[in-house]
Design a protein around this motif. Structure first.
Motif, short mmCIF file in Angstrom:
data_model
loop_
_atom_site.label_atom_id
_atom_site.label_comp_id
_atom_site.label_asym_id
_atom_site.label_seq_id
_atom_site.Cartn_x
_atom_site.Cartn_y
_atom_site.Cartn_z
N ALA A 16 -93.05 11.89 -8.49
CA ALA A 16 -92.48 12.86 -9.45
C ALA A 16 -92.79 14.29 -8.99
O ALA A 16 -91.92 15.17 -9.05
N ILE A 17 -94.02 14.53 -8.53
CA ILE A 17 -94.39 15.86 -8.03
C ILE A 17 -93.52 16.22 -6.82
O ILE A 17 -93.01 17.34 -6.70
N ALA A 18 -93.30 15.25 -5.93
CA ALA A 18 -92.48 15.48 -4.74
C ALA A 18 -91.05 15.87 -5.14
O ALA A 18 -90.42 16.73 -4.51
N LYS A 19 -90.56 15.25 -6.21
CA LYS A 19 -89.21 15.56 -6.69
C LYS A 19 -89.13 17.01 -7.19
O LYS A 19 -88.20 17.75 -6.89
N VAL A 20 -90.16 17.44 -7.92
CA VAL A 20 -90.22 18.81 -8.42
C VAL A 20 -90.27 19.80 -7.25
O VAL A 20 -89.55 20.81 -7.23
N VAL A 21 -91.10 19.49 -6.26
CA VAL A 21 -91.24 20.36 -5.09
C VAL A 21 -89.91 20.50 -4.36
O VAL A 21 -89.53 21.59 -3.94
N LYS A 22 -89.18 19.40 -4.26
CA LYS A 22 -87.87 19.43 -3.57
C LYS A 22 -86.90 20.37 -4.31
O LYS A 22 -86.18 21.16 -3.69
N VAL A 23 -86.90 20.28 -5.64
CA VAL A 23 -86.05 21.16 -6.44
C VAL A 23 -86.41 22.63 -6.17
O VAL A 23 -85.54 23.48 -5.96
N LEU A 24 -87.72 22.92 -6.14
CA LEU A 24 -88.17 24.30 -5.88
C LEU A 24 -87.77 24.76 -4.48
O LEU A 24 -87.29 25.87 -4.29
N GLN A 25 -87.95 23.88 -3.50
CA GLN A 25 -87.61 24.23 -2.11
C GLN A 25 -86.11 24.50 -1.95
O GLN A 25 -85.70 25.27 -1.08
N ASN A 26 -85.31 23.85 -2.79
CA ASN A 26 -83.85 24.06 -2.73
C ASN A 26 -83.39 25.24 -3.59
O ASN A 26 -82.21 25.40 -3.84
N GLY A 27 -84.36 26.04 -4.06
CA GLY A 27 -84.00 27.24 -4.83
C GLY A 27 -83.78 26.98 -6.31
O GLY A 27 -83.19 27.81 -7.01
N GLY A 28 -84.27 25.84 -6.78
CA GLY A 28 -84.08 25.49 -8.20
C GLY A 28 -85.12 26.14 -9.10
O GLY A 28 -86.17 26.60 -8.64
#
Length: 206
Positions: A16-28
């Protein structure tokens, strides 16, 4: 529409943390729990995301007073000028905890904040927030989410937060009920500490 995910603060799920990080890295943009009120955050290195948050808050980005959420004090030297021992001792006593410390910024601030002489630093006592920042590898820029209703001021229920923000942000974390008292803000950028706002953090640390 935003994604809504449940993460337990005592043992945050790695996937779940990895999913959040991915969103942030994609400018979310992400709404996440802290040790005070829920925060709205983005990756400090993403200009587009920073612009989006400033627009939501109705402020010019270079004038915005956003906090930098750090994993621990080792991030400090990235953005803060060298601080004296007395200041460092206050930080060590207080963090992680419900405080925002205003400290003198250095020349490494992201270009959007280059004109700022000070920076607000937060190390919240919340495993979800800390794990996100740790996995991301750099701070997130954050602002608390307020309610238009001054009586409530801060919404504490993640489901109500999701209802209101689902078309504005990319992901909302349900990390349990939030608090409705903001952090204590202390300015340590000068010789004497100055309390800007008394919030959840106890002033005995000074």
């Amino acid at each position: 529409m935003a994604e809504f995910i449940k993460i337990y603060p005592d043992k945050p799920n790695e996937a779940a943390i990895a999913k959040v990080v991915k969103v942030l890295q994609n400018g979310g943009l992400v709404i996440y729990p802290t040790d005070t009120v829920y925060g709205l955050g983005c990756d400090i290195t993403n200009s587009r995301a920073l612009e989006k948050i400033a627009k939501i808050k109705g402020v010019k980005l270079e004038k915005a007073n956003f906090s930098f959420i750090c994993h621990d004090l080792s991030n400090l030297s990235d953005y803060v000028r060298q601080i004296d021992t007395a200041t460092f001792k206050i930080l060590k006593r207080a963090l992680p905890g419900p405080y925002t410390f205003i400290l003198p910024g250095n020349n490494n601030l992201p270009k959007e904040f280059k004109k700022k002489t000070t920076v607000g630093i937060r190390v919240p006592d919340n495993n979800i927030a800390l794990e996100i920042v740790r996995k991301l590898g750099n701070p997130i820029v954050s602002t608390s989410i307020r309610d238009e209703d001054d009586v409530i001021e801060y919404t504490t229920d993640p489901e109500l937060i999701f209802e209101k923000w689902q078309n504005i942000v990319d992901l909302v974390i349900d990390g349990g009920y939030g608090d409705n008292v903001g952090s204590t803000i202390i300015d340590l950028s000068d010789y004497e500490p100055v309390v800007i706002r008394e919030g959840k953090g106890d002033l005995n640390i000074l």
